[in-house]
Design a protein around this motif. Structure first.
Motif, PDB file in Angstrom:
ATOM      1  N   ASN A  99       0.830  -1.212   0.000  1.00  9.58           N
ATOM      2  CA  ASN A  99       0.000   0.000   0.000  1.00  9.58           C
ATOM      3  C   ASN A  99       0.862   1.259   0.000  1.00  9.58           C
ATOM      4  OD1 ASN A  99      -2.236  -1.593   0.111  1.00  9.58           O
ATOM      5  ND2 ASN A  99      -2.920  -0.895   2.113  1.00  9.58           N
ATOM      6  N   ARG A 100       0.450   2.203  -0.841  1.00 13.33           N
ATOM      7  CA  ARG A 100       1.080   3.520  -0.873  1.00 13.33           C
ATOM      8  C   ARG A 100      -0.023   4.542  -1.105  1.00 13.33           C
ATOM      9  NH1 ARG A 100       4.319   0.329  -4.213  1.00 13.33           N
ATOM     10  NH2 ARG A 100       3.181   1.039  -6.011  1.00 13.33           N
ATOM     11  N   SER A 101       0.188   5.718  -0.561  1.00 12.20           N
ATOM     12  CA  SER A 101      -0.761   6.799  -0.824  1.00 12.20           C
ATOM     13  C   SER A 101       0.019   8.093  -0.975  1.00 12.20           C
ATOM     14  CB  SER A 101      -1.799   6.909   0.303  1.00 12.20           C
ATOM     15  OG  SER A 101      -1.159   7.144   1.525  1.00 12.20           O
ATOM     16  N   HIS A 102      -0.621   9.060  -1.578  1.00 12.20           N
ATOM     17  CA  HIS A 102      -0.016  10.368  -1.822  1.00 12.20           C
ATOM     18  C   HIS A 102      -0.571  11.344  -0.791  1.00 12.20           C
ATOM     19  CE1 HIS A 102       1.108  14.053  -3.941  1.00 12.20           C
ATOM     20  NE2 HIS A 102       1.972  13.300  -4.594  1.00 12.20           N
ATOM     21  N   PRO A 103       0.268  12.234  -0.254  1.00 10.74           N
ATOM     22  CA  PRO A 103      -0.224  13.176   0.768  1.00 10.74           C
ATOM     23  C   PRO A 103      -1.375  14.064   0.282  1.00 10.74           C
ATOM     24  CG  PRO A 103       2.176  13.335   0.546  1.00 10.74           C
ATOM     25  CD  PRO A 103       1.699  12.376  -0.493  1.00 10.74           C
ATOM     26  N   VAL A 109      -5.594   4.743  -2.268  1.00 13.51           N
ATOM     27  CA  VAL A 109      -4.557   3.781  -1.895  1.00 13.51           C
ATOM     28  C   VAL A 109      -4.103   3.036  -3.146  1.00 13.51           C
ATOM     29  CG1 VAL A 109      -4.008   1.767  -0.485  1.00 13.51           C
ATOM     30  CG2 VAL A 109      -5.638   3.458   0.346  1.00 13.51           C
ATOM     31  N   MET A 110      -2.795   3.094  -3.416  1.00 11.44           N
ATOM     32  CA  MET A 110      -2.231   2.311  -4.510  1.00 11.44           C
ATOM     33  C   MET A 110      -1.716   1.006  -3.912  1.00 11.44           C
ATOM     34  SD  MET A 110       0.948   2.998  -7.164  1.00 11.44           S
ATOM     35  CE  MET A 110       0.580   4.703  -7.260  1.00 11.44           C
ATOM     36  N   GLN A 167     -12.393  -2.696   1.038  1.00 15.11           N
ATOM     37  CA  GLN A 167     -12.279  -2.691   2.496  1.00 15.11           C
ATOM     38  C   GLN A 167     -10.880  -3.076   2.957  1.00 15.11           C
ATOM     39  OE1 GLN A 167     -15.374  -5.350   3.804  1.00 15.11           O
ATOM     40  NE2 GLN A 167     -16.910  -3.729   3.875  1.00 15.11           N
ATOM     41  N   ALA A 168     -10.308  -4.119   2.349  1.00 15.94           N
ATOM     42  CA  ALA A 168      -8.971  -4.579   2.763  1.00 15.94           C
ATOM     43  C   ALA A 168      -7.933  -3.491   2.541  1.00 15.94           C
ATOM     44  CB  ALA A 168      -8.589  -5.845   2.005  1.00 15.94           C
ATOM     45  N   SER A 172      -6.448  -1.262   5.843  1.00 13.78           N
ATOM     46  CA  SER A 172      -5.021  -1.397   6.153  1.00 13.78           C
ATOM     47  C   SER A 172      -4.304  -0.070   5.977  1.00 13.78           C
ATOM     48  CB  SER A 172      -4.381  -2.480   5.285  1.00 13.78           C
ATOM     49  OG  SER A 172      -4.350  -2.071   3.937  1.00 13.78           O
ATOM     50  N   ALA A 173      -4.741   0.739   5.003  1.00 15.90           N
ATOM     51  CA  ALA A 173      -4.120   2.057   4.820  1.00 15.90           C
ATOM     52  C   ALA A 173      -4.450   2.968   6.001  1.00 15.90           C
ATOM     53  CB  ALA A 173      -4.591   2.680   3.519  1.00 15.90           C
ATOM     54  N   ALA A 174      -5.674   2.858   6.515  1.00 16.40           N
ATOM     55  CA  ALA A 174      -6.068   3.693   7.657  1.00 16.40           C
ATOM     56  C   ALA A 174      -5.268   3.315   8.902  1.00 16.40           C
ATOM     57  CB  ALA A 174      -7.562   3.537   7.924  1.00 16.40           C
ATOM     58  N   ARG A 175      -4.960   2.021   9.036  1.00 12.05           N
ATOM     59  CA  ARG A 175      -4.159   1.579  10.182  1.00 12.05           C
ATOM     60  C   ARG A 175      -2.680   1.841   9.958  1.00 12.05           C
ATOM     61  NH1 ARG A 175      -7.440  -3.258   9.797  1.00 12.05           N
ATOM     62  NH2 ARG A 175      -5.689  -4.233   8.752  1.00 12.05           N
ATOM     63  N   GLY A 176      -2.289   2.031   8.700  1.00  7.31           N
ATOM     64  CA  GLY A 176      -0.886   2.290   8.388  1.00  7.31           C
ATOM     65  C   GLY A 176      -0.028   1.052   8.379  1.00  7.31           C
ATOM     66  N   ARG A 177      -0.662  -0.128   8.300  1.00 11.95           N
ATOM     67  CA  ARG A 177       0.107  -1.369   8.250  1.00 11.95           C
ATOM     68  C   ARG A 177      -0.696  -2.391   7.451  1.00 11.95           C
ATOM     69  NH1 ARG A 177      -2.460  -4.155  12.526  1.00 11.95           N
ATOM     70  NH2 ARG A 177      -3.286  -2.743  14.048  1.00 11.95           N
ATOM     71  N   PRO A 178      -0.024  -3.464   7.011  1.00  9.12           N
ATOM     72  CA  PRO A 178      -0.731  -4.486   6.225  1.00  9.12           C
ATOM     73  C   PRO A 178      -1.871  -5.118   7.014  1.00  9.12           C
ATOM     74  CG  PRO A 178       1.640  -4.804   6.100  1.00  9.12           C
ATOM     75  CD  PRO A 178       1.389  -3.747   7.133  1.00  9.12           C
ATOM     76  N   ALA A 179      -2.869  -5.569   6.275  1.00 13.07           N
ATOM     77  CA  ALA A 179      -4.006  -6.238   6.897  1.00 13.07           C
ATOM     78  C   ALA A 179      -3.588  -7.599   7.424  1.00 13.07           C
ATOM     79  CB  ALA A 179      -5.136  -6.406   5.876  1.00 13.07           C
TER      80      ALA A 179
END
Length: 183
Positions: A99-103, A109-110, A167-168, A172-179
């Motif tokens: 997962n990656r995201s841009h500020p 989420v990419m 959702q997955a 996981s992006a909201a938690r900042g770690r893999p699901a």
């Protein structure tokens, strides 16, 4: 595939040997067709077991952070037992470890969707999930990522809010770690 073929032949020979030994113990009272019938039935049952256990075995071997989001089940005329219990030969998983995201676009989420199919090589598709608008864009050769994080040339696909892939990736992006491995 080759290993399963070899294992099936070895199983058939083993069953044939057991039936032959049983026939000797019983004083050759078994009919002549018992040995090939038992070997053939054993091989068919073993192949059916391998087909039905493929999806669970594959899902169990996935590392943490890869979440199975979809399994397809189907019935086939040349596998009549699939009309009783359909067979899963394809799966899709989201690899939340990537997962990656841009500020500038925190709601996007990419990540990577991994496509599994029995007897086929695994394929990976880079995608962007839009968590706010419930949609997905596949990153193919015509899509460009701008400096500001905007996607140009992307075809967006609407998703239901309860889509498991969406959702997955978003959770996981909201938690900042893999699901965690949810299978």
């Amino acid at each position: 595939m080759l290993l399963e073929f070899i294992a099936t032949i070895a199983l058939g020979l083993g069953i044939a040997g057991l039936v032959m030994a049983l026939n000797l113990v019983l004083g050759r009272r078994l009919p002549r067709w018992a040995m090939p019938a038992a070997a053939g039935l054993g091989m068919i049952l073993f192949l059916v077991y391998l087909e039905y256990s493929w999806a669970p075995r594959t899902a169990e071997q996935l590392p943490d952070g890869m979440v199975v989001t979809s399994k397809s089940s189907q019935s086939m005329w040349y596998r009549p037992w699939t009309y009783i219990s359909p067979l899963s030969l394809r799966m899709i998983a989201v690899d939340t470890r990537r997962n990656r995201s841009h500020p500038d676009w925190p709601g996007r989420v990419m990540t990577t969707m991994v496509l599994f199919e029995r007897w086929m090589p695994t394929r990976e598709v880079p995608v962007v999930f839009d968590c706010d608008d419930h949609r997905r864009a596949d990153l193919h050769s015509g899509v460009e990522l701008g400096e500001d994080g905007a996607l140009h040339g992307a075809d967006w696909y609407r998703l239901e809010a309860d889509d498991r892939g969406l959702q997955a990736a978003c959770e996981s992006a909201a938690r900042g770690r893999p699901a965690s491995a949810e299978r």
